[in-house]
Design a protein around this motif. Structure first.
Motif, mmCIF file in Angstrom:
data_model
loop_
_atom_site.group_PDB
_atom_site.id
_atom_site.type_symbol
_atom_site.label_atom_id
_atom_site.label_comp_id
_atom_site.label_asym_id
_atom_site.label_seq_id
_atom_site.Cartn_x
_atom_site.Cartn_y
_atom_site.Cartn_z
ATOM 1 N N PHE A 11 23.260 -35.213 -45.884
ATOM 2 C CA PHE A 11 24.533 -35.930 -45.957
ATOM 3 C C PHE A 11 24.356 -37.243 -46.702
ATOM 4 O O PHE A 11 25.256 -37.708 -47.385
ATOM 5 N N LEU A 14 24.773 -36.731 -50.267
ATOM 6 C CA LEU A 14 26.182 -36.568 -50.628
ATOM 7 C C LEU A 14 26.905 -37.912 -50.625
ATOM 8 O O LEU A 14 27.745 -38.171 -51.468
ATOM 9 N N LYS A 15 26.530 -38.748 -49.673
ATOM 10 C CA LYS A 15 27.144 -40.076 -49.635
ATOM 11 C C LYS A 15 26.822 -40.843 -50.907
ATOM 12 O O LYS A 15 27.689 -41.494 -51.497
ATOM 13 N N GLU A 18 28.679 -39.484 -53.861
ATOM 14 C CA GLU A 18 30.078 -39.907 -53.831
ATOM 15 C C GLU A 18 30.204 -41.327 -54.360
ATOM 16 O O GLU A 18 31.052 -41.617 -55.197
ATOM 17 N N ARG A 22 32.041 -42.397 -57.755
ATOM 18 C CA ARG A 22 33.234 -43.239 -57.647
ATOM 19 C C ARG A 22 33.077 -44.516 -58.457
ATOM 20 O O ARG A 22 34.017 -44.961 -59.108
ATOM 21 N N GLU A 32 26.566 -51.343 -52.999
ATOM 22 C CA GLU A 32 27.536 -51.034 -51.946
ATOM 23 C C GLU A 32 26.849 -50.519 -50.694
ATOM 24 O O GLU A 32 27.274 -50.781 -49.571
ATOM 25 N N PHE A 56 24.626 -35.920 -63.180
ATOM 26 C CA PHE A 56 25.134 -37.037 -63.968
ATOM 27 C C PHE A 56 24.486 -36.996 -65.332
ATOM 28 O O PHE A 56 23.411 -36.412 -65.511
ATOM 29 N N ALA A 80 33.250 -35.226 -46.372
ATOM 30 C CA ALA A 80 33.624 -36.529 -45.814
ATOM 31 C C ALA A 80 34.922 -36.413 -45.025
ATOM 32 O O ALA A 80 35.066 -36.986 -43.948
#
Lengths: 314, 314
Positions: A11, A14-15, A18, A22, A32, A56, A80
Motif C-alpha cells: 500500500f 501505491l501511496k 499516487e 498527482r 509531502e 513514469f 484509496a
DNA sequence: AATTACCATATATTTTTACTAATGGAGTTG
DNA sequence: CAACTCCATTAGTAAAAATATATGGTAATT
C-alpha cells in the motif's frame, strides 16, 4: 488456497505512486510524505519491477505517467477510496453508531426484554437489535456456538464457562383464581399450600427448577397435577380454576391489573430469583454489546415496569 | 492534499486476516503462509490496533470473527478482487493485447501512414491506434509536450533531443502536366528546369526545405510562382498546367495510374529524402509502442505501396 | 559555461519483520 | 487429573525492508 494475489505490491508503494502522479514530481511527493527523494525513487522502482513496466517517464524536467502508470494510478485511487469507506464504517462501529446486537433469551424474558431493547434502540439509531426468544436449551446451544452477543436467562448454565451479571430481581409468586379460598389468607404455610393442585412448568424449566430447589431446601416437594410448557397456558389454567400456579411476577402485568389472577401470601414466597445477563467468558464484546451491557445494568429499573405485589407485605 | 488514508494497514496484514478467517485458525494460517504462529499473532494484533477493535475472538478452541473482523474480512476480499483485476489489465498490456498507441505525423504521411496502422491493427486486436495528421510545427510541439508515443516525419527537428530511425525512402519528384514539353526529355539539366514556373509548398515545409537545401548545394535556387500549403492543391495546379511541382512520390499513387500527371527525368532527381520514426530521447516506450516501432522497421515495405517511377532510369 | 532543478544510484544506517525458544493461560479430551 | 491443543506474550537474534546520506547524470536555464 489463498487470494491468489501474485503481486507483492504494498500500500505504501501505491501511496507514493499516487503522490508522485498527482504532483508530477518525485521530489515534491517526498516532501509531502516527509521522506527523502531517493526513498521515493526506490519505492517507485520496486513497484515498476512488480508491474513489469515503467510507470513514469522523465522527459527533460517533466515527469509523465506511462500508460501502465495511468492504470496503476487509477488502481491506487480505487484502493484509496475503499480505505476511506472502511474507515468510516469502523469509525461508526467504534462510536456505537452502527452495527448489530444479537440477543437470545429464555421464554419468560419476552415480558420485559422488549422494554430493554426499546430503551437501548432509542439511544442508538443505526444499531440493529435482534432478539430471539426460545427455550433454555436453545439458549445454551446458541451460547455454545457463539451465535449471540449475549443471553438473558434466569439461571446461567454450568456446561460452558460464562460470565454473568444479575441485573433484575425475578420474584416467583404463587397465583390463584381471585376467588380461591386462600386468596385472603396471609403467610400461608408451605405444608398447607402443597395440598392444593398445582399447574407447573415442565421439569427442567428455570422456574420449575427454582421451585424444586426451594422446596428441597425445606425437605418438601410438589407434584404437578398438570404440566405446561407456557406461562400463558398456566395462567389460563389457573384463571379457569384448575389449581394454583407458580410463575414469575413479570408475566403478570395485565392479569393483576384486571384482577384476573391473585397472588397468594405464602411463607417463603416470593422465591427471589434474578435475571442474568450472560456472555461466554473470553468473549470480546463489541462496543455495541458493551454499551447494551452497561445500559441493562444501569437503566433496567428505569425502563422495565415490574408489577407490584399488591396484597403481601414481605 | 493526499488521499487521506490514515490507516497504516499493510497488504500483508490483510492477507493474514483473510487466511486466519478462512481457516479459523492462527496456526493453520501460519502454516499455509509459511510463517510461525507468533508472527501471525503479532501481525493480527497490529491490525487490530490500527482498526481499534478486536477482529477475532477465541472461545474455547474456536476462532470467530468479531463484527469488525467481518467488515475487515469483506474489505480484504474487495481489495484482493481489485488486485486480480489490475493484474489482468497489466498482463494484457505486457502481452501487447491491450492499450493504445498515439501517433502524430506530418501532412504527407496521410498517403502511407494508414497502411502502417492497418497492418499493425490487424495483428493486435484490442489496441487502440490514434493518428493525428497535422503540420510540422504541431508535430514538434506535440513531441515537446510528450503527447504521442511516436511521430512520423520527413525531417526530425533539432529543437528537442530525439531518437529517430529512417524506415522508408521519400523520393521527391518533379511533376508536370502529361503534355508538358519536358515530359519526354531525359536527364533534364537543373538550369533548364529552373526556367519553368514552379508551384511549391510554403517555405518551412519539409518538402520545400529539402528542395532548397538540394539546390543550395549546387549554388542554385528556385522561386515559386505560387505557394500552396497542400500537396493536393499543388497537384491540381500542375494538372491545370500552371507550372511544375515538386512533391513526394507517395502523394502520386492515383495520378500516375490515371496519367493525370507525369514525372520528369531531372538531373539529381528524385531528391532522396527519408521518412523517420521519431521519439523523444529518454522516452520509455510502452510494449505497444515498441511493437509498432519494430513493425514499421521490418514490415513497411510489405505494407506500403510505393508508386513506381515509370519513365525514368535512375 | 555555469547554475539550477530533478531524478538515479551506491552505500550506510535505521526500522521493521520474522524466527527461535520458552512460557503461560484457557479449554478440550482421554 | 493429565495430556494436549491452541493462542498470547516475551526475549533475544537474524534477516529483510525502508530510509538517509552522498554523489553523479541529464536537461533546462541564464
Amino acid at each position: 488456497m489463498g487470494v491468489g494475489v501474485g503481486m507483492n505490491v504494498t500500500f505504501r508503494q501505491l501511496k507514493l505512486l499516487e503522490a508522485v502522479a498527482r504532483l508530477s514530481s518525485f521530489t515534491r511527493a517526498s516532501e509531502e510524505l516527509h521522506l527523502t527523494q531517493p526513498a521515493v525513487s526506490t519505492q517507485i522502482k520496486q513497484l515498476e519491477d512488480e508491474v513489469g513496466m515503467p510507470l513514469f517517464e522523465q522527459l527533460g524536467k517533466k515527469i509523465f505517467l506511462t500508460e501502465a502508470g495511468r492504470e496503476m494510478y487509477e488502481f491506487s485511487r480505487n484502493i484509496a477510496r475503499q480505505f476511506v469507506d472502511i474507515e468510516s464504517v469502523l469509525d461508526d462501529m467504534r462510536g456505537v453508531k452502527r452495527g448489530s446486537l444479537k440477543l437470545v433469551a429464555t421464554a419468560t424474558c419476552k415480558y420485559f426484554a422488549p422494554y430493554l431493547l426499546a430503551g437501548f434502540s432509542k439511544l442508538h439509531d443505526n444499531v440493529q437489535v435482534h432478539l430471539e426468544i426460545t427455550n433454555r436449551e436453545n439458549v445454551v446451544t446458541a451460547l455454545q456456538e457463539n451465535v449471540p452477543d449475549m443471553a438473558i436467562m434466569g439461571t446461567p448454565p454450568d456446561e460452558i464457562p460464562l460470565n454473568y451479571r444479575a441485573f433484575m430481581e425475578n420474584p416467583l409468586v404463587v397465583i390463584a383464581h381471585p376467588e380461591h379460598p386462600l386468596v385472603h389468607e396471609q403467610r400461608i404455610p408451605l405444608e398447607e399450600l402443597l395440598k392444593e393442585n398445582f399447574i407447573l412448568r415442565e421439569k427442567g424449566s428455570g422456574t420449575r427448577n427454582a421451585v424444586e430447589r426451594f422446596l428441597q431446601g425445606r425437605n418438601l416437594s410438589v407434584t404437578a397435577t398438570m404440566e405446561m410448557s407456557r406461562n400463558e397456558a398456566i395462567k389460563h389454567a389457573v384463571m379457569a380454576g384448575l389449581g394454583l400456579g407458580i410463575v414469575s411476577l413479570h408475566t403478570l402485568e395485565f392479569e393483576l391489573k384486571l384482577k384476573k389472577l391473585a397472588i397468594l401470601s405464602v411463607e417463603g414466597f416470593p422465591i427471589m430469583k434474578e435475571w442474568y445477563l450472560v456472555t461466554r467468558s473470553g468473549k470480546r464484546m463489541s462496543p455495541i454489546a458493551q454499551a447494551f451491557h452497561d445500559f441493562v445494568l444501569n437503566e433496567t429499573h428505569n425502563v422495565v415496569p415490574l408489577p407490584q405485589i399488591p396484597n403481601i407485605i414481605i
